[in-house]
Write a protein that holds these residues in place. Structure first.
Motif, mmCIF file in Angstrom:
data_model
loop_
_atom_site.group_PDB
_atom_site.id
_atom_site.type_symbol
_atom_site.label_atom_id
_atom_site.label_comp_id
_atom_site.label_asym_id
_atom_site.label_seq_id
_atom_site.Cartn_x
_atom_site.Cartn_y
_atom_site.Cartn_z
ATOM 1 N N HIS A 162 0.804 -1.234 0.000
ATOM 2 C CA HIS A 162 0.000 0.000 0.000
ATOM 3 C C HIS A 162 0.831 1.276 0.000
ATOM 4 O O HIS A 162 0.367 2.305 -0.490
ATOM 5 C CB HIS A 162 -0.937 0.021 1.221
ATOM 6 C CG HIS A 162 -1.875 -1.137 1.270
ATOM 7 N ND1 HIS A 162 -3.021 -1.210 0.498
ATOM 8 C CD2 HIS A 162 -1.832 -2.286 1.991
ATOM 9 C CE1 HIS A 162 -3.646 -2.341 0.753
ATOM 10 N NE2 HIS A 162 -2.951 -3.013 1.653
ATOM 11 N N GLY A 163 2.012 1.240 0.599
ATOM 12 C CA GLY A 163 2.873 2.418 0.625
ATOM 13 C C GLY A 163 2.460 3.491 1.601
ATOM 14 O O GLY A 163 3.076 4.570 1.634
ATOM 15 N N LYS A 164 1.428 3.246 2.391
ATOM 16 C CA LYS A 164 0.961 4.257 3.347
ATOM 17 C C LYS A 164 0.102 3.599 4.417
ATOM 18 O O LYS A 164 -0.334 2.450 4.269
ATOM 19 C CB LYS A 164 0.155 5.343 2.634
ATOM 20 C CG LYS A 164 -1.065 4.836 1.885
ATOM 21 C CD LYS A 164 -1.749 5.955 1.114
ATOM 22 C CE LYS A 164 -2.966 5.436 0.353
ATOM 23 N NZ LYS A 164 -3.663 6.518 -0.393
ATOM 24 N N LEU A 165 -0.146 4.377 5.479
ATOM 25 C CA LEU A 165 -0.939 3.905 6.606
ATOM 26 C C LEU A 165 -1.742 5.083 7.145
ATOM 27 O O LEU A 165 -1.238 6.205 7.213
ATOM 28 C CB LEU A 165 -0.012 3.362 7.709
ATOM 29 C CG LEU A 165 -0.672 2.751 8.943
ATOM 30 C CD1 LEU A 165 -1.283 1.392 8.607
ATOM 31 C CD2 LEU A 165 0.363 2.591 10.072
ATOM 32 N N ARG A 166 -2.988 4.816 7.523
ATOM 33 C CA ARG A 166 -3.857 5.882 8.066
ATOM 34 C C ARG A 166 -3.985 5.811 9.578
ATOM 35 O O ARG A 166 -4.055 6.849 10.248
ATOM 36 C CB ARG A 166 -5.252 5.752 7.418
ATOM 37 C CG ARG A 166 -6.338 6.677 7.978
ATOM 38 C CD ARG A 166 -6.096 8.124 7.648
ATOM 39 N NE ARG A 166 -7.193 8.955 8.100
ATOM 40 C CZ ARG A 166 -7.363 9.397 9.343
ATOM 41 N NH1 ARG A 166 -6.499 9.044 10.286
ATOM 42 N NH2 ARG A 166 -8.374 10.176 9.671
ATOM 43 N N VAL A 167 -4.022 4.585 10.131
ATOM 44 C CA VAL A 167 -4.288 4.424 11.567
ATOM 45 C C VAL A 167 -3.395 3.325 12.148
ATOM 46 O O VAL A 167 -3.267 2.242 11.567
ATOM 47 C CB VAL A 167 -5.762 4.032 11.834
ATOM 48 C CG1 VAL A 167 -6.016 3.872 13.336
ATOM 49 C CG2 VAL A 167 -6.720 5.064 11.242
ATOM 50 N N LEU A 168 -2.788 3.617 13.307
ATOM 51 C CA LEU A 168 -2.082 2.613 14.097
ATOM 52 C C LEU A 168 -2.746 2.547 15.464
ATOM 53 O O LEU A 168 -2.863 3.567 16.151
ATOM 54 C CB LEU A 168 -0.607 2.974 14.260
ATOM 55 C CG LEU A 168 0.181 2.164 15.293
ATOM 56 C CD1 LEU A 168 0.251 0.693 14.898
ATOM 57 C CD2 LEU A 168 1.587 2.745 15.480
ATOM 58 N N VAL A 169 -3.190 1.355 15.852
ATOM 59 C CA VAL A 169 -3.775 1.152 17.175
ATOM 60 C C VAL A 169 -2.917 0.142 17.925
ATOM 61 O O VAL A 169 -2.818 -1.021 17.524
ATOM 62 C CB VAL A 169 -5.232 0.650 17.094
ATOM 63 C CG1 VAL A 169 -5.791 0.430 18.509
ATOM 64 C CG2 VAL A 169 -6.100 1.634 16.325
ATOM 65 N N ASN A 170 -2.300 0.590 19.005
ATOM 66 C CA ASN A 170 -1.457 -0.275 19.828
ATOM 67 C C ASN A 170 -2.271 -0.784 21.014
ATOM 68 O O ASN A 170 -2.258 -0.194 22.106
ATOM 69 C CB ASN A 170 -0.235 0.507 20.312
ATOM 70 C CG ASN A 170 0.791 0.723 19.229
ATOM 71 O OD1 ASN A 170 1.201 -0.227 18.566
ATOM 72 N ND2 ASN A 170 1.202 1.956 19.028
ATOM 73 N N ALA A 171 -3.005 -1.882 20.779
ATOM 74 C CA ALA A 171 -3.864 -2.439 21.824
ATOM 75 C C ALA A 171 -3.240 -3.623 22.546
ATOM 76 O O ALA A 171 -3.725 -4.018 23.609
ATOM 77 C CB ALA A 171 -5.209 -2.864 21.223
ATOM 78 N N ALA A 172 -2.184 -4.199 22.001
ATOM 79 C CA ALA A 172 -1.565 -5.378 22.617
ATOM 80 C C ALA A 172 -0.942 -5.015 23.963
ATOM 81 O O ALA A 172 -0.355 -3.945 24.124
ATOM 82 C CB ALA A 172 -0.506 -5.958 21.691
ATOM 83 N N GLY A 173 -1.080 -5.910 24.915
ATOM 84 C CA GLY A 173 -0.469 -5.696 26.213
ATOM 85 C C GLY A 173 -0.794 -6.837 27.151
ATOM 86 O O GLY A 173 -1.708 -7.627 26.895
#
Length: 270
Positions: free
Chosen positions: A76-87
């Motif tokens: 895709h060459g791009k990203l709109r959203v990063l969600v760091n939910a792991a823990g």
């Protein structure tokens, strides 16, 4: 739909709040790359979502994170959203059993009008502290570092980092959990300041009691006791948390950055 053809990356996507967030993003048209430790767990529900791309990896493995984002770059060459939910709230099952047993002792003492003073600091090993920090903090740094060029290439974007109410209240528990979740807030604020000129917002979410499989590992009476500490005396549904994340990730939330949102039933009030 708010995220049609946009690319999102969600960690902890196989269950709980991560899965609920992935579902919410997919329902709004996003192509969702979902990371979790187990491919089998990802296949149960996440992989069934429209536009879902499951990626099994250890969030604490920087090379695995880099490889996952190289795939997004190639496709895709791009990203709109990063969600760091792991823990995690414990480094392994034995540590979780100890925590649950101590919580039960505290609860039973309160019922008798007595007090039980738990001892966690002296009993926390280097290895356990390090493992939780690597998952809850290092992993979040790895994804943020890998995602930043792709978010910049998109022209705008959002990062949402999962912290905890335990990071902003005083809680007696193994110190690795509140320490790691407080570190998330510092990482969030630095990234928010650095990435704002590129149209990228970075916010944290610090939930209270949420009805996830992990939360339900305690018995019902103790769960009722925990919920009773909140003015709103119920656990949140993971979908409610996901809607908060969705707002922060969307254009409607684009004027918020560096903030800590706490859907905690009033446990945390600012």
């Amino acid at each position: 739909m708010r995220f049609t053809d946009s690319v999102a990356f969600v960690t902890g996507a196989a269950s709980g709040m991560g899965l609920a967030t992935a579902k919410a993003l997919a329902a709004e048209g996003a192509i969702v790359y979902g990371a979790d430790l187990s491919q089998e767990a990802l296949e149960r529900e996440f992989a069934q979502l429209p536009g879902a791309v499951p990626i099994a990896l250890d969030i604490a493995d920087s090379a695995a994170i880099d490889a996952a984002f190289e795939t997004i770059t190639a496709e895709h060459g791009k990203l709109r959203v990063l969600v760091n939910a792991a823990g995690v709230n414990a480094p392994h099952r034995a540590a979780l059993d100890v925590l649950n047993a101590e919580n039960e002792k505290v609860f039973n003492a309160i019922k008798k009008g007595e007090r039980h003073n738990s001892v966690f600091i002296e009993n926390t090993t280097d290895e356990d502290f390090d493992r939780v920090m690597r998952i809850n903090v290092y992993g979040m740094f790895y994804t943020t570092r890998a995602a930043a060029p792709l978010l910049k290439a998109n022209g705008k974007g959002a990062i949402i980092n999962f912290s905890s109410a335990a990071a902003v209240t005083g809680v007696v528990m193994p110190p690795y959990y509140p320490a790691s979740k407080a570190a998330v807030l510092g990482l969030t604020r630095e990234a928010a300041a650095e990435l704002a000129p590129f149209g990228i917002t970075v916010n944290a979410i610090a939930p209270g009691a949420v009805d996830t499989p992990l939360f339900r590992q305690s018995d019902d009476e103790f769960i009722d006791f925990l919920i009773g500490m909140q003015p709103i005396r119920r656990a949140a549904d993971p979908a409610e948390i996901a809607q908060t994340v969705l707002f922060m990730a969307s254009d409607e939330g684009s004027y918020y950055t560096g903030q800590t949102w706490s859907p905690s039933g009033g446990l945390v009030m600012h």
